[in-house]
Structures are given as structure tokens and as C-alpha cells.
Write an enzyme that holds these catalytic residues in place. Sequence first.
Site, PDB file in Angstrom:
ATOM      1  CG  ASP A  17      29.724  24.285  75.307  1.00 39.44           C
ATOM      2  OD1 ASP A  17      30.840  23.711  75.612  1.00 39.44           O
ATOM      3  OD2 ASP A  17      28.605  23.621  75.168  1.00 39.44           O
ATOM      4  CG  ASN A  65      32.919  21.440  84.051  1.00 45.77           C
ATOM      5  OD1 ASN A  65      32.746  22.325  84.100  1.00 45.77           O
ATOM      6  ND2 ASN A  65      32.252  20.807  83.256  1.00 45.77           N
TER       7      ASN A  65
END
Length: 241
Positions: A17, A65
Site C-alpha cells: 500500500d 480494486n
Amino acid sequence: MQILSKSLPKHVAIIMDGNGRWASGRGLPRVEGHREGSNAIKRLLDTSLEIGLKVISLYAFSTENWKRPPSEIHSIYSLLEEFIDKELDDIHRKGVKIIHSGSRDKIPKNSLKKVDLAIEQTQKNKSIIVNFCLNYGSHAEIVHSVNEVLKERSNKEKPLDTKIKEKDIENHLYTYHLPDVDLLIRTGGEKRLSNFLLWQSAYAELYFTDVLWPDFDKDSLHTALDWFKSRVRKFGDVKQK
Ligand code: FPP
């Protein structure tokens, strides 16, 4: 007195991330963060080989996503293809075995073709397994596994109403052939699991760092592994395992 486990984790899982923040902090488009993130993967593989890690799972694209803008989705899959085009021969030479966890549905055809090529070319390699988690989500994986168990039962002698055991579900996860996750690393400062390898991480040690994924380097990995070594792991028992 605490007895410290000195061994390396058998399976390291990473939530990579912070690519977007890395880019916006530099006034760059988000795609540049993903590009640098892909360089960080290359660096990670080299360091992992040096250290002797055996299994790494990378959360490259989650089932959630797909909510991102189409242009960002496109750039992530383009970078994946570019990564395979540029790095496959080198990765293969170093003995890396590539595998995929996740659903094949919706992944762009060209990306799948390249992923399949990487899997096929590296299938006999033994140095390290790199599990690219693409279009992966734990909930979907567990549902998929249960459906596989039911499908198998409807074709076989075992009656459908026989209780499903933990082992049945485990045997049909994408990762059925991998050890459970020992160390789960999340970069970028957030402290959550985001639907990543939930079953497999039941007893994982969770390591959260503020380092953004594109900045995650050799020292960052060593720091995480040193922290892991200091953990006392009992798996519900009273004694260290
Ligand atoms: C999370 O950061 C990152 C992703 C969802 C994508 C991961 C992709 C790569 C590392 C590059 C792709 C290349 C290969 C080889 C798979 P974020 O975008 O959520 O960052 P933010 O929280 O700072 O916005």
C-alpha cells in the site's frame, strides 16, 4: 523467560500500500507510484532470494480494486504486463516460480496470457514461490472453495449432507499447496487486512509500517524479519512453537 523464534517465516504476505500517496507527495500522477511500486517488487525479489525466503504472496490487485477509475486499472495491468515482459527471463534464471491466486474472470486477456506464460515458464523452479494475488479477495476465495467442495461431492460417493471440514475448505483455496502465512506485512500506515489471505493468516504475525510501498527496500524487509524473529508464537497453546 521468553524463548525467541529465530527461524525465517515460511510464507510472507505483503499488502503493497501507498503507491498513490508516494506519487501525489511528489506531484506525480498515481500511475508513477504504481510504476515505482513495480520496481519495489523487483527489489523485493532479489532481497528475498538473498535471504532465502521460500514463499511470498503479493497483493497486486484485489476484487475491490475494480472500483478504481478505469484508467488506473488499465495502468496497473499494463505495468504487470511490462513487468513480465522485462523481468521474466531474469526471474526464471534466478529460479523464481510464479503462481497466481485469484479469479481469472475480468482480468484483461493480454495480462492473463502473460501471467500464464510466466507460470508455465517458471513452473519447475525451486528457489522461491512468488504468488501474485490478482483479482483476489478472501471472501470470494472461501466461497469459491466451498462451491468446489460441493461440486466434488455431487460427483462422488460422499453424500452432500456430510459435514464440510476445515481441511475440505483448505484443500480448495487458491493457496492449497502453500504453507499458512507466518508474517503479513502491510506498508503505507493503514492497519487493516483488506480481505487479504484471511484464512491463511489466522495465526500470522501482523507487521504494519508507515513506509510507502515504493520506498520499501532491503533494510525495510530486514527490519520486518528481525521483528518477526522476536515474536513468541504459541498458536493457542501455552508453549512456544
Ligand atoms: C496500493 O496502493 C497498490 C495497489 C492497489 C496496486 C499494486 C500494484 C503495484 C505494486 C504495481 C503493479 C505491478 C505489478 C508487477 C503487479 P494505493 O494505490 O492504494 O496507494 P494509496 O493508498 O497511497 O492511494
